[in-house]
Design an enzyme around this catalytic site. Structure first.
Site, PDB file in Angstrom:
ATOM      1  N   ASP A 229       0.829  -1.203   0.000  1.00 32.69           N
ATOM      2  CA  ASP A 229       0.000   0.000   0.000  1.00 32.69           C
ATOM      3  C   ASP A 229       0.871   1.264   0.000  1.00 32.69           C
ATOM      4  O   ASP A 229       1.870   1.338   0.717  1.00 32.69           O
ATOM      5  CB  ASP A 229      -0.862  -0.037   1.276  1.00 32.69           C
ATOM      6  CG  ASP A 229      -1.961   0.992   1.283  1.00 32.69           C
ATOM      7  OD1 ASP A 229      -2.858   0.901   0.429  1.00 32.69           O
ATOM      8  OD2 ASP A 229      -1.933   1.882   2.157  1.00 32.69           O
ATOM      9  N   GLU A 288       1.805  -0.501  -4.954  1.00 30.31           N
ATOM     10  CA  GLU A 288       0.833   0.532  -5.295  1.00 30.31           C
ATOM     11  C   GLU A 288       1.595   1.850  -5.203  1.00 30.31           C
ATOM     12  O   GLU A 288       1.815   2.380  -4.118  1.00 30.31           O
ATOM     13  CB  GLU A 288      -0.350   0.543  -4.315  1.00 30.31           C
ATOM     14  CG  GLU A 288      -1.429   1.523  -4.769  1.00 30.31           C
ATOM     15  CD  GLU A 288      -2.114   2.301  -3.651  1.00 30.31           C
ATOM     16  OE1 GLU A 288      -3.189   2.847  -3.908  1.00 30.31           O
ATOM     17  OE2 GLU A 288      -1.576   2.404  -2.540  1.00 30.31           O
TER      18      GLU A 288
HETATM   19  C1  GLC Z   1      -4.236   3.026  -0.681  1.00 35.75           C
HETATM   20  C2  GLC Z   1      -5.454   2.136  -0.571  1.00 35.75           C
HETATM   21  C3  GLC Z   1      -6.599   2.960  -0.099  1.00 35.75           C
HETATM   22  C4  GLC Z   1      -6.271   3.534   1.267  1.00 35.75           C
HETATM   23  C5  GLC Z   1      -4.971   4.309   1.238  1.00 35.75           C
HETATM   24  C6  GLC Z   1      -4.454   4.559   2.630  1.00 35.75           C
HETATM   25  O1  GLC Z   1      -4.372   4.005  -1.669  1.00 35.75           O
HETATM   26  O2  GLC Z   1      -5.685   1.500  -1.793  1.00 35.75           O
HETATM   27  O3  GLC Z   1      -7.788   2.240  -0.035  1.00 35.75           O
HETATM   28  O4  GLC Z   1      -7.294   4.389   1.683  1.00 35.75           O
HETATM   29  O5  GLC Z   1      -3.957   3.586   0.575  1.00 35.75           O
HETATM   30  O6  GLC Z   1      -4.010   3.370   3.221  1.00 35.75           O
END
Ligand code: GLC
Length: 573
Positions: A229, A288
């Site tokens: 994440d 991500e």
């Molecule tokens: C990422 C996740 C999202 C979350 C954010 C904070 O973007 O995909 O759902 O709110 O991180 O952890």
């Protein structure tokens, strides 16, 4: 199955051998992820086995047969760890346990065993940028002095102005409002997301060591990979004086920015990579990372996380020129990193693609992300916009998905897209849960519309999600998209996904494509070296094919014709 002893990493003892019933996949298949179809399960909205209104891990286990029939290679589970659900579970209170609302560690092991028994790998979500404010570490900070070791695991600073009553800087959190929150003794802590998500201090060795422990914990339990994440935000240069928001915005994102996509984050991932590679097969990871396309390969390199999400298709319109450019660019980037490319059209953070494609093209924001993330203007003010073309949006979504599934690389699919679900746009404000809604405040409708529990049956309590209702209200139109309806219909979106995913292993035997000339700008056609071809007509006028041997079409296709907004697959001649 054979198992090799895991070597030690950094002089630490080797991870414990796993009991046989937790055996991961046999060695020798270290590249399974390169062309995998990965299905994202958002656990609290997938299936609810205990009837408390929240989906849970036994619910996932109960649907393994469905996942196997779908034909996916892996499941990625969004967080299921103990959490007060201030951000749908991305506020983690304990990284090495299961939320009692969602099950137990034994339930987790049962689920992994059941998925593995069907050759489905398991990817779990790691949230390293921030913990929950309920995490033992953060609670400890509240009883500790400014400057104490407990506070050093997070990012605490004194405020500005008289008695430090003003936040240390004017930084704004991703979810809106100040990025700083004050605690009782007057200090402030940084939270780039919700108030309940304090950012960790990645300069602190204890923080680093603890995540290595977490990665080993899940790897030892047979987890095959990790989704990381906000992988681009962990390390920060917090040298004083801190810059203002405007000063930060003016800096280039070149690896030296104090807060975003810093080169030094890869020191963290190099250490993780050593952990992953100590397992057989090596554990995988996908970043991500919302960074410049040119910097994605840094995350995707084998010595870093190994793969990174490419969100460009998800940000694009249903448009041949945009799709072609994105595919070519990202295949080139994948070559640079040595990884495979990833393709995504929907996930738990964005408006479902059937709905995006059913609305007039939104104005492009500079970065793309804020406009399309969350509610954006199409779905504002109550959501049900008269402009939504439900059938057209779904038609285009099916064509885009079939195009994506024919591309070399990994396809990441989001639960419910295989049913052709639209965004649930008209959730009443009192039912909304997403912090982006509350912190905007109310201007951004948030991400709840793509997180509504899945309809498994056309009748019954919560459309078969569970006996206890659904934690977000489901609309009446879910009935016609329920699994038990769609699995009986030869032309349903579920049938299309099943057929495509089950054919995919034949199609994905190499990682190249060659564009073919179609003589029409709005028609894309590519061939894979193994002879498979994909043709997508992004326009509305039919396209005449030189062949009649269509194996699969995203919608009815008369012999030798690719109708408008349709994709077809052609098998090797
Ligand atoms: C990422 C996740 C999202 C979350 C954010 C904070 O973007 O995909 O759902 O709110 O991180 O952890």
């Amino acid at each position: 199955m054979t198992r090799t002893q895991n070597p030690s990493v950094d002089g630490r003892p080797a991870p414990p051998r796993q009991p046989d019933d937790r055996e991961a996949f046999p060695s020798g298949n270290a590249t399974w992820w390169r062309q995998a179809a990965v299905y994202q399960v958002y656990p609290r909205s997938f299936a609810d086995a205990d009837g408390d209104g929240l989906g849970d891990l036994p619910g996932v286990t109960s649907r393994v047969g469905y996942l196997a029939e779908l034909g996916i290679d892996a499941v990625w589970l969004s967080p299921f760890y103990p959490s007060q659900l201030a951000d749908g579970g991305y506020d983690v209170a304990d990284y090495r346990d299961v939320d009692p609302k969602l099950g137990t560690l034994d339930d987790f092991d049962d689920m992994v065993r059941a998925l593995h028994a069907h050759d489905i790998r398991v990817i779990v979500d790691i949230v390293p940028n921030h913990t929950s404010d309920q995490h033992a570490w953060f609670r400890e900070t509240l009883d500790s002095e400014p400057g104490s070791p407990a506070r050093d695991r997070y990012i605490f600073r004194s405020g500005r102005g008289e008695a430090g009553a003003e936040p240390p800087t004017d930084w704004v959190s991703t979810f809106g409002g100040s990025a700083w929150e004050q605690v009782a003794d007057g200090q402030w802590y940084l939270h780039n997301f919700a108030v309940e998500q304090p950012d960790l201090n990645w300069s602190n060795p204890e923080v680093r060591a603890d995540f290595v422990r977490t990665l080993r914990f899940w790897s030892d339990r047979g987890v095959d990979g990790f989704r990381i994440d906000v992988a681009h935000m962990l390390t920060k240069d917090m040298t004083e004086p801190l810059l203002s928001r405007a000063e930060l915005d003016a800096l280039p994102l070149d690896g030296q920015h104090p807060l975003i996509d810093r080169d030094d984050v890869h020191e963290v991932y190099a250490e993780w990579r050593a952990v992953f590679n100590a397992y057989d097969p090596p554990r995988t990871a996908v970043a991500e990372a919302w960074v410049d396309a040119a910097r994605v390969p840094l995350y995707a390199r084998a010595e870093s996380l190994g793969q990174a999400f490419n969100f460009e298709l998800l940000e694009a319109d249903f448009d041949a020129e945009q799709f072609r450019r994105i595919v070519s660019d990202n295949l080139a980037l994948a070559e640079l990193s040595g990884s495979s490319s990833t393709w995504v059209l929907s996930n738990h953070d964005v408006v479902r693609h059937a709905t995006r494609y059913g609305l007039p093209h939104p104005p492009r924001a500079d970065s793309g992300r804020p406009a399309l993330k969350h509610g954006n203007e199409w779905l504002l003010s109550g959501g049900v916009t008269p402009a939504l073309d439900r059938a057209g949006g779904l038609r285009r979504a099916r064509a885009a998905t079939l195009f994506l599934l024919g591309l070399p690389g990994s396809a990441y699919l989001y639960q419910g897209e295989e049913l052709g679900l639209h965004e649930v746009a008209d959730i009443a404000d009192e039912h909304r849960q997403d912090p982006t809604f509350f912190r905007s405040p109310g201007i951004d409708k948030g991400r709840d519309g793509c997180r509504v529990p899945i309809p498994w049956s056309s009748t019954g309590t919560s459309f078969g999600f569970g006996e206890g209702g659904a934690h977000l209200p489901q609309p009446a139109w879910f009935a016609s998209s329920a699994v038990d309806v769609e699995e009986r219909l030869p032309h349903s979106t579920l049938t299309l996904y099943r057929r495509a995913l089950n054919l995919r292993s034949e199609l994905q035997t190499d990682e190249q494509l060659e564009w073919m000339d179609t003589g029409r700008n709005e028609v894309l056609r590519f061939a894979r070296p193994n002879g498979w071809q994909v043709v997508t007509n992004f326009g509305t006028e039919p396209f005449e094919l030189d062949r009649a041997d269509v194996v699969l079409a995203s919608d009815d296709a008369p012999l030798g014709i690719v109708p408008g907004e349709t994709t077809v697959w052609l098998a090797p001649a």
